[in-house]
Design an enzyme around this catalytic site. Structure first.
Site, short mmCIF file in Angstrom:
data_model
loop_
_atom_site.label_atom_id
_atom_site.label_comp_id
_atom_site.label_asym_id
_atom_site.label_seq_id
_atom_site.Cartn_x
_atom_site.Cartn_y
_atom_site.Cartn_z
N ASP A 76 51.63 64.74 42.42
CA ASP A 76 52.08 63.90 41.31
C ASP A 76 51.05 63.85 40.18
OD1 ASP A 76 53.76 62.25 39.95
OD2 ASP A 76 53.34 60.46 41.14
N HIS A 90 52.55 71.35 34.56
CA HIS A 90 53.17 71.96 35.74
C HIS A 90 52.52 73.31 36.05
CE1 HIS A 90 55.94 68.76 36.04
NE2 HIS A 90 56.61 69.05 34.95
N LEU A 117 48.84 79.75 58.80
CA LEU A 117 49.29 78.53 58.11
C LEU A 117 50.78 78.62 57.72
CD1 LEU A 117 48.68 75.86 56.50
CD2 LEU A 117 48.12 77.33 54.55
C1 FPP Z 1 55.05 65.80 39.62
O1 FPP Z 1 54.34 65.48 38.44
C2 FPP Z 1 55.22 67.25 39.78
C3 FPP Z 1 56.41 67.91 39.79
C4 FPP Z 1 57.69 67.21 39.67
C5 FPP Z 1 56.49 69.38 39.90
C6 FPP Z 1 55.50 70.00 40.84
C7 FPP Z 1 55.64 71.46 40.82
C8 FPP Z 1 54.61 72.34 40.92
C9 FPP Z 1 53.21 71.92 41.13
C10 FPP Z 1 54.85 73.82 40.90
C11 FPP Z 1 55.92 74.23 41.88
C12 FPP Z 1 55.89 75.64 42.18
C13 FPP Z 1 56.41 76.24 43.29
C14 FPP Z 1 56.19 77.66 43.51
C15 FPP Z 1 57.17 75.54 44.31
P1 FPP Z 1 55.07 64.67 37.27
O2 FPP Z 1 55.72 65.65 36.35
O3 FPP Z 1 56.02 63.68 37.89
O4 FPP Z 1 53.87 63.97 36.60
P2 FPP Z 1 53.91 62.55 35.83
O5 FPP Z 1 54.24 61.52 36.87
O6 FPP Z 1 52.53 62.41 35.31
O7 FPP Z 1 54.95 62.64 34.76
#
Ligand code: FPP
Length: 245
Positions: free
Chosen positions: A32, A49, A144
């Site tokens: 997050d 992201h 893993l």
């Molecule tokens: C949460 O931060 C994160 C996400 C919703 C997306 C996470 C995805 C990745 C790290 C990459 C995924 C890649 C693969 C290959 C599966 P947020 O956007 O909710 O952050 P905020 O709370 O600060 O707005």
């Protein structure tokens, strides 16, 4: 830079961990804070992201190097569809990027096996193909296990398990152990340690059944800033709790 070639020297906490006992076998992570990380830098959310994906790769590498058996990553929740279409499309595009040939080769070189949990049928066909490709191409690996939770929600996991189990089992056959087999996580042991970054302290519909006995660990750092020291801090804390128990 090759992500499996990372060799960080900051290992202060690593030496404090007793690597012979009370270690988490299965770590689950709620990645997050990508959006806030980007906002603080005056960057678009997509940059957060992208940085989050790099951290995700490094975290897989760290878990591999430290002998963790399973890692479950909350990459896209059932609620994430409510975000602006551009952002949803961008996160989905990162999956195809992750599956690029070079990453699959590195996963194989490191004996890492990939799974997806969640209803992936809602993703575009090209994304599903990329998911199937990485699952198929890492199928023989025995190291893993990495579970990407994509279009995953704990409530919908339980509902899909209920729908399946009632088709095959009689009422008296339904036990907790039997039911668990029908969840997306199947035979995989439940997480020992669940990490959430960004200061939020909620489960947010992640692994609701599976985290019934899981130790929770929170950090204020945003996901792109997660690093080896934080991973070691979480493992050390987990170990101390388990040794006291
Ligand atoms: C949460 O931060 C994160 C996400 C919703 C997306 C996470 C995805 C990745 C790290 C990459 C995924 C890649 C693969 C290959 C599966 P947020 O956007 O909710 O952050 P905020 O709370 O600060 O707005």
């Amino acid at each position: 830079m090759k992500w499996f070639g990372l060799n960080r020297t900051r290992n202060g906490l690593k030496s404090k961990i007793d690597w012979s006992s009370h270690l988490p076998k299965h770590i689950a992570i709620m990645m997050d804070g990508n959006g806030r990380w980007a906002k603080r830098r005056g960057l678009p959310r997509s940059a957060g992201h992208y940085a989050g994906m790099q951290t995700m790769r490094q975290t897989i590498s760290m878990c591999h190097k430290n002998g963790i058996e399973s890692l479950t990553l909350y990459a896209f929740s059932t609620e994430n569809w409510k975000r602006p279409k551009d952002e949803v499309d961008y996160i989905i595009s990162l999956v195809s990027e992750f599956v690029q040939e070079t990453n699959v080769r590195e996963l194989n070189e490191n004996n890492i096996k990939v799974f997806f949990i969640g209803d992936i049928s809602k993703f575009p066909e090209v994304t599903q193909q990329a998911m199937r490709k990485v699952v198929d191409e890492t199928e023989e690996n025995t190291g893993l296990k990495v579970y990407f939770a994509m279009n995953y929600g704990g409530k919908s996991d339980i509902i899909q398990a209920v729908r399946s189990i009632v088709k095959t089992k009689n009422e008296e056959e339904i036990t907790e152990e039997e039911f668990e087999q029908f969840l997306y996580t199947g035979n995989n042991p439940c997480p020992d340690l669940l990490i959430r970054t960004s200061g939020e302290k909620r489960l947010s519909n992640f692994l609701l059944w599976q985290s019934a006995h899981t130790e929770l660990w929170f950090t204020d750092e945003m996901w792109p800033d997660f690093n080896e020291e934080l991973l070691y801090a979480s493992i050390l804390d987990y170990q101390n709790r388990k040794k006291r128990a």
